[in-house]
Scaffold this motif. Sequence first.
Motif, PDB file in Angstrom:
ATOM      1  N   MET A   1       0.848  -1.186   0.000  1.00  0.00           N
ATOM      2  CA  MET A   1       0.000   0.000   0.000  1.00  0.00           C
ATOM      3  C   MET A   1       0.885   1.237   0.000  1.00  0.00           C
ATOM      4  O   MET A   1       1.796   1.340   0.826  1.00  0.00           O
ATOM      5  CB  MET A   1      -0.932   0.026   1.215  1.00  0.00           C
ATOM      6  N   ILE A   2       0.603   2.172  -0.903  1.00  0.00           N
ATOM      7  CA  ILE A   2       1.304   3.445  -0.949  1.00  0.00           C
ATOM      8  C   ILE A   2       0.328   4.529  -0.533  1.00  0.00           C
ATOM      9  O   ILE A   2      -0.768   4.654  -1.106  1.00  0.00           O
ATOM     10  CB  ILE A   2       1.873   3.724  -2.354  1.00  0.00           C
ATOM     11  N   LEU A   3       0.706   5.309   0.470  1.00  0.00           N
ATOM     12  CA  LEU A   3      -0.151   6.362   1.023  1.00  0.00           C
ATOM     13  C   LEU A   3       0.502   7.718   0.825  1.00  0.00           C
ATOM     14  O   LEU A   3       1.731   7.842   0.888  1.00  0.00           O
ATOM     15  CB  LEU A   3      -0.419   6.141   2.511  1.00  0.00           C
ATOM     16  N   ASN A   4      -0.328   8.746   0.597  1.00  0.00           N
ATOM     17  CA  ASN A   4       0.195  10.105   0.536  1.00  0.00           C
ATOM     18  C   ASN A   4       0.314  10.672   1.943  1.00  0.00           C
ATOM     19  O   ASN A   4      -0.041  10.018   2.932  1.00  0.00           O
ATOM     20  CB  ASN A   4      -0.661  10.997  -0.370  1.00  0.00           C
ATOM     21  N   THR A   5       0.805  11.895   2.069  1.00  0.00           N
ATOM     22  CA  THR A   5       1.048  12.482   3.387  1.00  0.00           C
ATOM     23  C   THR A   5      -0.234  12.778   4.150  1.00  0.00           C
ATOM     24  O   THR A   5      -0.202  13.012   5.357  1.00  0.00           O
ATOM     25  CB  THR A   5       1.870  13.774   3.264  1.00  0.00           C
ATOM     26  N   ALA A   6      -1.383  12.777   3.449  1.00  0.00           N
ATOM     27  CA  ALA A   6      -2.662  12.979   4.123  1.00  0.00           C
ATOM     28  C   ALA A   6      -3.232  11.667   4.651  1.00  0.00           C
ATOM     29  O   ALA A   6      -4.278  11.654   5.300  1.00  0.00           O
ATOM     30  CB  ALA A   6      -3.664  13.637   3.176  1.00  0.00           C
ATOM     31  N   GLY A   7      -2.543  10.533   4.387  1.00  0.00           N
ATOM     32  CA  GLY A   7      -2.984   9.246   4.897  1.00  0.00           C
ATOM     33  C   GLY A   7      -3.895   8.475   3.969  1.00  0.00           C
ATOM     34  O   GLY A   7      -4.443   7.432   4.371  1.00  0.00           O
TER      35      GLY A   7
ATOM     36  N   THR B   1       7.104  -0.405   7.249  1.00  0.00           N
ATOM     37  CA  THR B   1       6.691   0.885   6.710  1.00  0.00           C
ATOM     38  C   THR B   1       7.926   1.651   6.298  1.00  0.00           C
ATOM     39  O   THR B   1       8.860   1.797   7.093  1.00  0.00           O
ATOM     40  CB  THR B   1       5.887   1.688   7.747  1.00  0.00           C
ATOM     41  N   GLU B   2       7.935   2.140   5.060  1.00  0.00           N
ATOM     42  CA  GLU B   2       9.088   2.847   4.544  1.00  0.00           C
ATOM     43  C   GLU B   2       8.680   4.179   3.942  1.00  0.00           C
ATOM     44  O   GLU B   2       7.620   4.276   3.300  1.00  0.00           O
ATOM     45  CB  GLU B   2       9.787   2.009   3.457  1.00  0.00           C
ATOM     46  N   LYS B   3       9.511   5.194   4.119  1.00  0.00           N
ATOM     47  CA  LYS B   3       9.317   6.463   3.433  1.00  0.00           C
ATOM     48  C   LYS B   3       9.899   6.362   2.034  1.00  0.00           C
ATOM     49  O   LYS B   3      11.043   5.891   1.860  1.00  0.00           O
ATOM     50  CB  LYS B   3       9.998   7.607   4.183  1.00  0.00           C
ATOM     51  N   ILE B   4       9.132   6.796   1.038  1.00  0.00           N
ATOM     52  CA  ILE B   4       9.612   6.757  -0.344  1.00  0.00           C
ATOM     53  C   ILE B   4       9.385   8.142  -0.971  1.00  0.00           C
ATOM     54  O   ILE B   4       8.489   8.869  -0.558  1.00  0.00           O
ATOM     55  CB  ILE B   4       8.921   5.671  -1.170  1.00  0.00           C
ATOM     56  N   ILE B   5      10.212   8.450  -1.958  1.00  0.00           N
ATOM     57  CA  ILE B   5      10.164   9.766  -2.612  1.00  0.00           C
ATOM     58  C   ILE B   5       9.910   9.585  -4.088  1.00  0.00           C
ATOM     59  O   ILE B   5      10.599   8.828  -4.761  1.00  0.00           O
ATOM     60  CB  ILE B   5      11.475  10.540  -2.407  1.00  0.00           C
ATOM     61  N   LYS B   6       8.886  10.291  -4.589  1.00  0.00           N
ATOM     62  CA  LYS B   6       8.583  10.288  -6.031  1.00  0.00           C
ATOM     63  C   LYS B   6       9.235  11.506  -6.670  1.00  0.00           C
ATOM     64  O   LYS B   6       9.007  12.629  -6.255  1.00  0.00           O
ATOM     65  CB  LYS B   6       7.059  10.331  -6.252  1.00  0.00           C
ATOM     66  N   ASN B   7      10.091  11.259  -7.668  1.00  0.00           N
ATOM     67  CA  ASN B   7      10.730  12.358  -8.395  1.00  0.00           C
ATOM     68  C   ASN B   7       9.802  12.900  -9.475  1.00  0.00           C
ATOM     69  O   ASN B   7       8.897  12.216  -9.930  1.00  0.00           O
ATOM     70  CB  ASN B   7      12.045  11.890  -9.029  1.00  0.00           C
TER      71      ASN B   7
END
Length: 269
Positions: free
Chosen positions: A214-220, A263-269
């Motif tokens: 599951m990929i979530l945005n910063t708003a959850g 749970t991992e933080k990921i960055i979209k370029n």
Amino acid sequence: MNNDKSKTNLIALGPVANRAGIDTASQDVRVNFKFDNTDEFHLYTGSQVDNNGTTGAIATDRYHCIYFMKIASTFSVLPIRYENFSATAIDRSVDLNWSINAELKNDQFEIQRSYDQTNFSTIAYVLGPKNTNNGSSNFSYTDKSADFSSGQVIYYRLVQTDVDEKLTYSVVKMVRTPDNSTLTKLNIQVLPNPYLDRLKINFICNSEGNGEIMILNTAGYVVKRVKANLVKGYNNLQVQDLGAQASGMYVMNLVVNGKIISTEKIIKN
């Protein structure tokens, strides 16, 4: 009316009032004015002799006075409105992010934590926003308590205090710390990070079962979900078609048999 829009000239003429012992040509005037969005005004007084079309005697001595009633201003301050509030568990810490529509009379935020959703205790205070965009103020805090255990359920809420010491409570958010018992340690890889249009998640699982990314945005909110069958041992999951995602930070949850185990933080370029 003055043509200069920054100035307004008002001339007030009142009715003639007969006063005993006073010249009957006197004028008694009471004028009420209401000004909106005005914090200053200038008042000049005087009198003008006018025969009102008559040929009789005209008073040449005039007495006038001014008195003011209480000048009061009414201000209506809207309470804050939470645009989002999210709590995300990452390993043995929890990232809290929230934003409000404006900092109207905001003094501070109080972060409260509970393990039973009944008894809350204050763990931190946040004063200023991390940043402000398009009229929204964004705040964040990371709870790195040493008391967290694997798979533990935690509840969070925010208490906002304004400069008048009035309190506003947020909704309660629940998170569960990752349960790492299903995985062997140091065998989870998320590649590449930062990413463009796809991700690969490699890990070793101690048992077979049902897996989910599951990929979530910063708003959850979940913006991408991929399900797969897992085998005991080495697993390789892929998430594709991510090119249309907006650039920025996201959170990736690895779920095994219904439990978030990483749970991992990921960055979209």
